[in-house]
Design a protein around this motif. Structure first.
Motif, PDB file in Angstrom:
ATOM      1  N   SER A  17      65.874 -36.337  17.666  1.00  0.00           N
ATOM      2  CA  SER A  17      66.163 -35.448  18.795  1.00  0.00           C
ATOM      3  C   SER A  17      66.476 -34.021  18.367  1.00  0.00           C
ATOM      4  O   SER A  17      66.942 -33.222  19.177  1.00  0.00           O
ATOM      5  N   THR A  46      65.308 -40.003  23.046  1.00  0.00           N
ATOM      6  CA  THR A  46      65.433 -38.937  22.051  1.00  0.00           C
ATOM      7  C   THR A  46      64.752 -37.658  22.526  1.00  0.00           C
ATOM      8  O   THR A  46      65.194 -36.554  22.195  1.00  0.00           O
ATOM      9  N   ARG A  49      67.323 -36.027  24.809  1.00  0.00           N
ATOM     10  CA  ARG A  49      68.397 -35.422  24.007  1.00  0.00           C
ATOM     11  C   ARG A  49      67.909 -34.142  23.348  1.00  0.00           C
ATOM     12  O   ARG A  49      68.651 -33.157  23.264  1.00  0.00           O
ATOM     13  N   LEU A  77      73.028 -41.325  27.037  1.00  0.00           N
ATOM     14  CA  LEU A  77      72.428 -40.045  27.383  1.00  0.00           C
ATOM     15  C   LEU A  77      73.435 -39.120  28.059  1.00  0.00           C
ATOM     16  O   LEU A  77      73.506 -37.920  27.764  1.00  0.00           O
ATOM     17  N   THR A  80      75.618 -37.050  25.911  1.00  0.00           N
ATOM     18  CA  THR A  80      75.015 -35.895  25.234  1.00  0.00           C
ATOM     19  C   THR A  80      74.704 -34.752  26.199  1.00  0.00           C
ATOM     20  O   THR A  80      74.086 -33.767  25.803  1.00  0.00           O
TER      21      THR A  80
END
Length: 344
Positions: A17, A46, A49, A77, A80
């Motif tokens: 990511s 990913t 992100r 998720l 982040t």
């Protein structure tokens, strides 16, 4: 082993990511939120992100949409900074209720199990695609597709090119052509910018062609050479290219392809196995007879339009050997790159 090899899934996902400067610049050149549809699969988390890490403006949202049958995936998720929405993308009401966004990536679809569930495959790959294409008219759209739309090519030709005729090999490939056709049809009619992102064999360490081959080599399982050549690309590179591809989306016109082959250069399956064997100190075992055709792509257009520095194949092979020998988690979802009858 190569310095920087990921030793656990936290490190692996951080690598997958990580945006580069070109990705950050590309997303900075665009305005508005990024909506990722079908973000719950192998690649979507990913990519979501990465988009969040690349966009420094906190007012711009990154939104991941999926059924999220595993609540932990959505929670990870959210931690982040990625917003999540649970939705069935084959449900017209659910698609209508999604928020507007000027930048859309369509990643939803079904491959494995398509032979036993053709109706489900066409529902996910075509019906749901039509709903999304109509819902997000006017947005900038990158629609994930696959090299399977081309069918096998003569190896001597050097791989399929974007303008080549599409020849489906099986139910899955036919439905993927259907997905492309409905997106392009609606984009033409509504003047919606579109790019068809024909991805060939993205490789994580938990799955992918290199992981498949490395697992066989390390366990003494014969590697089939019937399909003798493949393209492979590190998933981190594929994520970065997908986000950069938003800036390439254009309104389709007759006679002009809006497709882009996204993968690495063509490599021999034997070469991958022998690189793995040399790293691991074991001798690969082979089976089958190399055929003169394979599902491979020409990447000249990618090199011209989205130049990038790929993760070296030797590095990917080294990481795969280390990951497997350290009992890293595998997804147990073989790519089936050696399948030659289109049945997945």
């Amino acid at each position: 082993m190569t310095t920087g090899a990921p030793t656990n899934e936290i490190e692996l996902d951080a690598l997958l990511s990580a945006p580069d400067e070109r990705t950050i610049t590309a997303l900075s050149s665009l305005s508005g939120d990024v909506l990722i549809l079908g973000a719950g699969g192998k690649m979507g988390p990913t990519l979501a992100r990465m988009a969040r890490r690349a966009i420094t403006d906190p007012s711009r949202r990154v939104i991941a949409v999926s059924r999220f049958t595993d609540p932990a995936a959505a929670s990870a998720l959210q931690a982040t900074g990625v917003e999540t929405i649970r939705a069935d993308l084959a449900d017209p009401n659910a698609v209508t209720a999604l928020p507007d966004a000027p930048n859309v990536l369509w990643m939803a679809g079904q491959k494995f199990g398509s032979t036993g569930d053709p109706v489900g495959t066409w529902t996910q790959n075509v019906v749901a695609s039509a709903l999304a294409a109509q819902r997000f008219t006017g947005s900038r759209i990158v629609c994930f597709s696959t090299g399977n739309v081309y069918g096998r090519q003569a190896v001597a030709r050097g791989g399929a090119r974007e303008q080549d005729a599409l020849v489906p090999d099986g139910e899955y490939a036919a439905s993927c052509i259907g997905r492309e056709r409905v997106f392009e049809s609606i984009a033409r009619r509504t003047h919606t910018p579109l790019l068809l992102y024909r991805l060939f064999y993205a490789c994580d360490l938990r799955y992918g062609v290199v992981a498949d081959i490395a697992h066989k080599v390390l366990h003494g399982v014969p590697v089939s050479l019937d399909t003798a050549y493949v393209n492979v690309i590190w998933q981190g590179d594929a994520n970065r290219l997908a986000l950069r591809a938003l800036s390439l989306a254009t309104v389709p016109t007759a006679g002009e392809s809006v497709a882009l082959n996204v993968t690495g250069t063509v490599v021999a399956v034997r070469d991958i196995a022998e690189r793995v064997g040399a790293i691991a100190g074991v001798s690969p075992v082979f089976a089958g007879t190399p055929r003169d055709d394979a599902l491979i792509a020409n990447t000249d257009r990618l090199t011209e339009r989205l130049p990038y520095t790929a993760l070296p194949l030797d590095t990917l092979c080294e990481w795969a050997v280390r990951w497997i020998r350290c009992d890293g988690r595998m997804l147990n979802k073989p790519t089936k790159f050696e399948v030659r009858d289109g049945r997945y």
